[in-house]
Enzyme design. Structure first.
Site, PDB file in Angstrom:
ATOM      1  CB  SER A   1      31.234  37.318  33.924  1.00  0.00           C
ATOM      2  OG  SER A   1      32.579  37.002  33.638  1.00  0.00           O
TER       3      SER A   1
ATOM      4  CE1 TYR B   1      31.137  33.862  38.214  1.00  0.00           C
ATOM      5  CE2 TYR B   1      32.240  34.150  36.101  1.00  0.00           C
ATOM      6  CZ  TYR B   1      31.696  34.685  37.254  1.00  0.00           C
ATOM      7  OH  TYR B   1      31.711  36.043  37.452  1.00  0.00           O
TER       8      TYR B   1
END
Length: 265
Positions: free
Chosen positions: A156, A169
């Site tokens: 990501s 995350y």
């Protein structure tokens, strides 16, 4: 785990006639039943690979496999929970060969730092980091045996940058980037490349709340070089490239597919 020197191994750099052809390759895409994972499945299948579509629920995997087959591709469901070690072992025990692994499955939990328990931490790291590590090791054994392989981790833009309220995350995706480099260094001798794709803002069903928010869309238009959300289908090209002979000399890299988000000041 030594590699070999056949035309599909160290000689892969000579395969230039059809550099993006994946015919004869077998791929496993985790979290492949929806969102970006489903688009990666479609892209690999359209380039000729036979795709094993992973997810926890079999029905959406069967639906996607039928869609792929209707378009002339080859795919089948392979339902198991990647965080379940025994289930993962059983799934890999069925495979005599695997050419491409795409570690796409993951989870997100946006909360303030002190809102998490250690069980929350373990659960999120288990899905986003421990499971990809486990599957990569299992895949590497099969790939080393044949002297050719591709491992692609879906990270990501939250790997290299951070924002408030998303600590777990970001930490997990940063770890997945580091794992990409570490496995690339270790598996190169086996003629296995390991790379990552870092998606930016994509208009997936999971992001529907944001895509329907005019303020978010306006902010994104100013923040990205291409001034728009990504179409989920636009992730597929990066996966096909990294899985293909065209990327035979690319390893340990993170390819951002973000419309210029990381590059845009």
């Amino acid at each position: 785990m030594p590699g070999n020197n056949d035309s599909e191994g160290r000689g892969a750099r000579h395969q230039t006639a059809r550099p993006f052809d994946l015919h004869g390759r077998i791929a496993l895409v985790t979290g492949g039943g929806r969102g970006l994972g489903a688009e990666i499945v479609k892209g690999l299948a359209a380039s000729g690979a036979h795709v094993l579509i992973n997810g926890r629920q079999r029905q959406p995997l069967e639906q996607l496999a039928a869609e792929v087959q209707a378009l002339g591709g080859s795919a089948e469901p392979l339902a198991f929970d990647i965080t379940d070690e025994a289930a993962s072992a059983a799934a890999f025990a069925q495979m005599s060969r695997l050419d491409i692994l795409v570690n796409n499955a993951g989870m997100r939990d946006r909360r303030a730092l002190h809102a998490f328990t250690l069980d929350d931490v373990r659960r999120l790291f288990g899905a986003n980091l421990v499971a990809p590590f486990d599957l990569s090791r299992r895949a590497a054994k099969l790939m080393a045996r044949q002297g050719w392989g591709r491992i692609i981790n879906v990270t990501s833009i939250a790997g290299p940058i951070a924002r408030q309220g998303d600590a777990l995350y970001t930490t997990a995706k940063g770890g997945l980037e580091a794992m990409t480099r570490a496995l690339a260094a270790e598996l190169g001798v086996c003629v296995v490349t390991v790379n990552a794709i870092a998606p930016g803002y994509f208009a997936t069903p999971a992001n529907a709340t944001m895509t329907n928010d005019a303020a978010v869309t306006d902010w994104l238009a100013k923040r990205t070089s291409l001034a728009r959300w990504g179409d989920p289908a636009e992730i597929a090209g990066a996966a096909v490239f990294l899985a293909s002979p065209a990327a035979s000399y690319v390893t340990g890299q993170v390819l951002a597919v973000d419309g210029g988000y990381l590059a845009h000041f």
